[in-house]
Structures are given as structure tokens and as C-alpha cells.
Design an enzyme around this catalytic site. Structure first.
Site, PDB file in Angstrom:
ATOM      1  N   CYS A  13       0.837  -1.190   0.000  1.00 31.14           N
ATOM      2  CA  CYS A  13       0.000   0.000   0.000  1.00 31.14           C
ATOM      3  C   CYS A  13       0.877   1.248   0.000  1.00 31.14           C
ATOM      4  O   CYS A  13       0.692   2.165   0.782  1.00 31.14           O
ATOM      5  CB  CYS A  13      -0.960  -0.019   1.186  1.00 31.14           C
ATOM      6  SG  CYS A  13      -2.359   1.086   0.962  1.00 31.14           S
ATOM      7  N   GLY A 188      12.731  14.450  -7.372  1.00 24.11           N
ATOM      8  CA  GLY A 188      12.046  13.207  -7.049  1.00 24.11           C
ATOM      9  C   GLY A 188      11.950  12.235  -8.219  1.00 24.11           C
ATOM     10  O   GLY A 188      11.285  11.205  -8.118  1.00 24.11           O
ATOM     11  N   LYS A 206      12.398  -4.953 -18.078  1.00 26.30           N
ATOM     12  CA  LYS A 206      11.302  -4.671 -19.001  1.00 26.30           C
ATOM     13  C   LYS A 206      11.600  -5.224 -20.391  1.00 26.30           C
ATOM     14  O   LYS A 206      10.717  -5.746 -21.073  1.00 26.30           O
ATOM     15  CB  LYS A 206      11.058  -3.165 -19.046  1.00 26.30           C
ATOM     16  CG  LYS A 206      10.521  -2.632 -17.707  1.00 26.30           C
ATOM     17  CD  LYS A 206      10.623  -1.122 -17.604  1.00 26.30           C
ATOM     18  CE  LYS A 206      10.062  -0.606 -16.281  1.00 26.30           C
ATOM     19  NZ  LYS A 206      10.352   0.829 -16.080  1.00 26.30           N
TER      20      LYS A 206
END
Lengths: 432, 432
Positions: A13, A188, A206
Site C-alpha cells: 500500500c 524526485g 522490461k
């Protein structure tokens, strides 16, 4: 519409998980209408239960993820923990206890995709993971389903937003790598330890997933050649500009020209400014796909972030829930082609090489001879004296297509020439 | 793998149909592996049976399309005839006789999508039509499935290759409309009668389909406001350039800001050169999607042509065949939101207006007053005398966001001013 809800267990979460929970609540009616039954958040497994989680019933929070996935009444497990363990064990347990799984876990899928797909199939459940590659950009589903009647020859993409932000910054401002990284960190876009991004580990995972789907062949993380972008310099960007190019960190999955093998690799490369990938700015991602019938396609969008990744997770959740109601499953692993994955040495592309050489007659002839001896054909050479240096000049060579092995041999031989003081940079040229 | 083949009836064997038949033959093994059963071309309905069709068994050719779809042993009907009839009757008959349908028919889907979906659902069959919008670009499936957990707010695209080729030509060469159209015709990008393309009918059909899927609401062709691009001039492109824009024919489907209604429209518009759609060149298509969670996505590729369209048809064929083997169906029509489709007057956007005015003091004040009286706020005004004219000047006004109705009222009032000699052009400004 069925009134009994489908039960969803959320594992993790954080940035993504909290967005998934939020949208499941705020868009509950839409999701129910699209699925044909309501979905209910039945439990949320977290590491730190004391943290306040706005909008989530505290009674749903648990630290015992294993007990949650083994409850037996869970229809779908959404795994947004990341990393190999405990995610792998939890997903496996989910299948064993009758749940389907939606995951955003690129590292795990790249390493253990085959085993997880096998577990899903054994238990007749779905394993979906659109969010694992390029965030919100629909990519897995188009490759696996929309192009299922086509033959994909190449998938080439910018699949890491952090490195694209850094390279875009270097390109637009002339900044060096460290300066651009510092800005990405401050804003960030880069983590405190940026290794996974800047060394290409994230993009390599990926690439393994994309290559596997595109070529119907198992491609593992270890099969992907990986080079980071920490050594790209402002001088490289200047060279790129002189060629009408920019520099991107690319994940490239290719079928060999004879169709009998495939390769997957991640490295910085020059691409022409006219290529659609060249104009992908900031932290955006884009993936360029070439296939026999469709031709050239591109998919563009935000490659990371809580909301975009949650969008991909929820799209999968809707699909998996529909399948569940239907008693069916979506397409599983397709690895029937089982093509060999060739090593990097067999990759064929073009190269841009900058050499520091002695500024005297005959050097170009020597250098050209070395290229010829290794079967690497030269496209253009640019030679320039450097007024600030002690009898040194710069030689920039752009080659025609050659194998990585041939180029490697060439460079090794160049380094042994007395007249070559150093190899300033070697960069592949793609997208032409 | 099942050995008994799935039987496919092909309706139409023109540019797209012949490619579908060719790939079904040349890639038969791949298709079988991906579907889980072989697919067999069981019949090909054509109008002119005497034409030679390379690679297709002459015994499969028939002129009786109705008998073919009613045979009863057909699993999937692929409809690439186009137009309303007989395509509609054939598709309906296909469902009644147990077949699923893959169609590339945008006009029919835009006009009768709801009825066809209802027929598919009544008989428990699939209706797929990825090829109906933007050729090879995966768009229907991403919107309908990948973004099923998200809220789409805007779909804005270049969905007609012919008009994009013409506008791109005008932009890059300074050519006028007729000259660019002539070149498009000579190169085969425009048909002998280009009306469907240049007047926006083709794009409007696609807008209706996209809006319906994006907003879970039935949007018919008649709901789409449509303006062609035949009146775009070289002067418009010069104005666009002065604003850092180019001109594209856009299909725009939008949710109103209050979320309570939607609009769909097709018209030429200025977009900033920095917008990803601005760099879509030649006959390529691209669709830009904005949603709550995913943010901004773009899908790019060839929007037409035999092979690209066949790629989309075959992707659907694989999906429909898999569903067939599974005994399931894919997602059908989703129109639960049933939002009202607002008329064009309620669309809110920005405008670029060129006026020919008398070159004397006070004109700008008069013009500005008219805008203010109609509640249209002016962003910038550029005024310039024209040395070659008889006391005339040009006034270029760019507005802030205003409703189409307010703008229409403004223009009507401007035309009545003595000092306004003419309204040279009005163009919407999008993508900002």
C-alpha cells in the site's frame, strides 16, 4: 449484474497500492458496471500497519500477507510490493488458493515469469501484469493481443523515465551527467540510490518481458545485455548533435534478419532527431514497435508514478474479474516459438566512435586499415585538430552495420596502435 | 492443441481482404499456435469472381455472401466489404447462424453499432472491430480493456491519413489545398472522389466509435459535429506558424468539465508545435488520450493500407477464435453511463480569428467591445496595416476558452460592423 462482490486482496500500500485502493473506492460504481459485479477490497497487506492510510478501513489492514492470500475467498490478488521475495511466494500461494493475480512486478516477471505462468495455468487462473512495463502505457495487451496475428520484428523503447529525464536534461541544457542526476534527485525523479535506473537494471527487466511477449519465446533477465548510461558525457551529446541525433537509453528487442534467433539489450544509443523516440521528453516513456503487417507503431505515455501505474493495474483487474465471472482465463504465456537468444556479439548495428589520435599524417590510413581488417565498413570520418592539445587530434568514425563482436575486435586493435592515444567514446547508432 | 480447424468466412477480397487471406496462409502455423487450433479459410465472398486472386483456392470463391454466412459451420465471419448494406445484413445473419464477427467497417459501426452489439450479445457471439479505427494502431482494445479501470476525459486524434498527408504537405511546402490534394491523389493517398476524407465523414465515423467506447455511452454518427478541411489556406498555415502552431484535422471526443455530458467533433484546428500530435507526418495517424489516472497517452502508426488493416483484423481474429475455443466472449458494448451528447454550441475551446478591417482609429475598440458583449475574453490581438490594400488592415484575435455558441454570436455581430470588411478565417486552437 451479479450482486455478490468479487474479493480483492491488495499486497502493498505504497505509492501505487494506495492509488489502487483509492480508485477502487471512488470509482466503485464504474468498475462494477464494467465488470458486471461489484469489487470489494477484502484485505490490504502492509509492512507498517501503524501508518495512517486515508480512505482505507483500518480493519482491512494486516501484516500477514500470507494468511491473506490463503484465505480461500479471495478472487484476485493485486501484488504491488515489488522485488523477488516475498512477492514470488505470495503469488504462488495465491494461485494455489484459487485467486488470479495482477502484478506490477517487473523484476519478478523478468526472472521467474515462466514458472509463475505455469503456476497460473496449473490452477486455471490469470496472471496479468500490464503495469510491469512502461506504467500506464498499454503495451503488454497490444503486443500480446492486438498484434497476435502479426509478426513483430523489433521492439525499441524508452522504458525508464528517470534516465530519460537525465538524458533530456543533458541534451537541452548541456549539463553533465552528475549535474542532471542531481536535479532528477532533487525533483524526485531519481531515487537516493539510482543504481537500478542509471545502470539499466530496471530497463533490462522490461526488455526481457517485452522480448518474451513479442517473440513468443522465453527471455530471462540474464539474456539481456545491459549497459548503463553513467558514462554518457556532454561531449557525446555534442557529437550526437553534429550527426543530427540525440542520445537515449534504449531497450531493444530484435528478431535476427534470418528470423532464427532474437536478441535483447539495454544501452545508451544515438538516434536521429527525426525518429519519433527522439522527441520523448522528460520522464515520459515510449515504445516503438515494428512488425511485418502493421509497420511502425508507437505507444507513448507516463512510464511510472502512482496514478499511471494504478491505471494499468485496474485495467488488468477489470479484465481478470470479467474472466472470473465468465469462468474463463485470458491468454497465458506464449513461448511456442522458443527461439534461441543470441549473445550481444551477434547484434548488428551502426557505431559512432571518437578516437584521440596523434595529429600527424598517415593516422587515418592506419585507423581505416584496422576497421577494414575486422570487416567493419566505415560510413563517414571526421578529423579535426585540437588547438589546445599537444599534437593530438580527434577522429570521429561512423560505421555501416557491423556485428558487436567485429566492432569489439576493431576497438581492441585500435587501442594497440601507437598513434591512437585513447578511445574517447563508443556509441551505437539506432533507429535509422 | 485442437486439430479440428476453426472455419473463417471472408467477406470481401480487396486490398485488406487479400492481405488477410495471404497472412492466414503464410502464417498458418503461428496463428494455430497462438489460438490453440488451426484456422481454415472456408469461403471468400467477392463481387467479381473472375478476377485472379493469387494464393486463394478458386473453389473457395463465391458471389453468394449470404449463403456463405448462413452455412452453419462458420466460426468467424471477417467482414471487409465496407459500407452499410449488404454488410449489415450479412453480419446480422452471421450472428443468427452462430458465427462471431470481425469487422473493419467504421461507417456501419458508427451508424448501427448498438444494434449490431445487441445482435452479437443475443446470440452469445463476439463483435470485434479494431481495424475500423486508425488501421493497425491498437486503439479499441486499449481504450476498452487497458483503460477499463480509468476515467477517460478526452480522446483527440488524427484518424484520417489522407487529410493529414494534405495538411502536412501544405505545412511543409507552403502549397495551397488544391495543389496538395492533387499530389495526394497522384501518389494514391487520396481517392478520385476525396469527399469522405476531406469533408471529414471518415473521421466523424471514427470519432463516434471512439467516443462511444471512451465514455461508455452510445454516440452515433449524427451526434458528431463535422467540418471538412477544404477551406484551410496557405494563409491559415502562416497564421498558425506565427503562433507556434500547425494545423491538423482532429477528431475530438470530450467529457464536459462537470462530467455530466460528452461531445464529439471533427474539424481542422491549430495545435502547438510542442504537442505530440503536431509532429505526426504524412499519412500516419495518432490518437492522444487523456484520463484521470493514466494521464496523457499517445498511440501512433499507419492508419490505413492493406497490410496494417489486415494486422488489426488478424489480431481480432486470434482473440475471437480463442474466445470461441474457451466458450466465452470478450467485452461487448459498454454503454451503461448513457451520458447525453451535447451539441456543438456547448463545446468550449479557444479560437483564432482573422478579420479584414478598415485601417483607422477606433476599430480595435469596436471589435473588442463585441467580444466582451458576448462574453468571449480576448487573449491576444495582433493588428497590422496591409500596404497593398485600400485602407484595410488585418486584425488577428486569439481568445481565451469560450463556448462555440458564444463565439458564433460574436462572429455574427462582428460581420455587422461597418468597419469589419470580412471575416477571413476562424479556427479553433486545441491541445494547450
Amino acid at each position: 449484474m451479479r450482486t455478490r462482490p468479487l474479493k480483492v486482496a491488495l499486497l502493498g500500500c505504497g505509492v501505487v497500492g494506495s492509488e489502487v485502493a483509492r480508485i477502487m473506492t471512488t470509482h466503485a460504481d464504474d468498475l462494477a458496471a464494467r465488470i458486471g459485479a461489484p469489487v470489494e477490497l477484502a484485505g490490504v497487506a502492509v509492512r507498517r500497519p501503524d501508518r495512517v492510510r486515508a480512505g482505507i478501513d483500518p480493519a482491512l489492514i494486516t501484516t500477514d500477507a500470507t494468511a491473506l492470500v490463503k484465505r480461500g475467498d479471495i478472487d484476485v490478488v493485486v501484488e504491488v510490493i515489488g522485488g523477488i521475495e516475498p512477492a514470488r511466494s505470495l503469488i504462488t500461494a495465491a494461485f494455489e488458493h484459487g485467486a488470479s493475480v495482477v502484478s506490477a512486478n517487473k523484476a519478478l516477471l523478468a526472472q521467474d515469469g515462466a514458472a509463475l505462468h505455469a503456476a497460473a495455468e496449473e490452477h486455471g487462473r490469470d496472471l496479468y501484469y500490464e503495469a510491469a512495463v512502461a506504467g500506464a502505457i498499454p503495451l503488454i495487451r497490444p503486443l500480446r493481443e492486438s498484434l497476435a496475428g502479426d509478426k513483430i520484428n523489433r521492439v525499441m523503447g524508452i522504458v525508464n523515465g528517470t534516465t530519460n529525464f537525465i538524458l533530456d536534461k543533458m541534451d537541452s541544457s548541456g549539463a553533465g551527467y552528475q549535474e542532471a542526476l542531481d536535479e532528477a534527485t532533487a525533483l524526485g525523479y531519481a531515487e537516493a540510490d539510482p543504481t537500478a535506473d542509471v545502470e539499466g537494471f530496471d530497463a533490462a527487466a522490461k526488455a526481457a518481458i517485452l522480448a518474451g511477449i513479442a517473440f513468443h519465446t522465453r527471455v530471462r533477465l540474464d539474456d539481456v545485455h545491459r549497459e548503463g548510461m553513467t558514462e554518457v558525457t556532454a561531449a557525446d551529446f555534442a557529437s550526437a548533435k553534429a550527426m543530427g541525433c540525440t542520445i537515449k537509453l534504449l531497450a531493444i528487442c530484435e528478431r535476427a534478419e534470418d528470423g532464427a534467433s532474437v536478441t535483447a539489450r539495454v544501452h545508451p544509443a544515438m538516434i536521429p532527431l527525426t525518429h519519433p523516440l527522439a522527441s520523448v521528453r522528460g520522464a515520459y516513456n515510449a515504445v516503438f514497435v515494428e512488425s511485418d503487417a502493421a509497420g511502425q507503431l508507437m505507444f507513448y505515455g507516463p512510464g511510472a508514478g502512482g496514478s499511471p501505474t494504478a491505471s494499468a493495474v485496474l485495467g488488468d483487474l477489470v479484465a481478470v474479474c470479467r474472466n472470473r465471472l465468465d469462468g474463463s482465463t485470458g491468454p497465458g504465456e506464449s513461448a511456442y516459438a522458443a527461439l534461441p537468444v543470441s549473445p550481444m556479439g551477434e547484434v548488428v548495428t551502426r557505431y559512432h566512435i571518437s578516437l584521440d589520435v596523434a595529429d600527424k599524417p598517415g593516422v587515418l590510413a592506419q585507423v581505416a586499415t584496422v576497421f577494414a581488417e575486422h570487416g567493419v565498413s566505415i560510413d563517414t570520418v571526421r578529423q579535426q585538430g585540437r588547438p589546445d592539445s599537444d599534437g593530438e587530434a580527434s577522429l570521429v568514425v561512423v560505421t555501416h552495420r557491423a556485428s558487436d563482436a567485429a566492432l569489439g575486435g576493431t576497438v581492441e586493435a585500435l587501442r594497440k596502435l601507437d598513434t591512437v592515444r585513447g578511445v574517447a567514446s563508443i556509441m551505437r547508432v539506432e533507429g535509422e
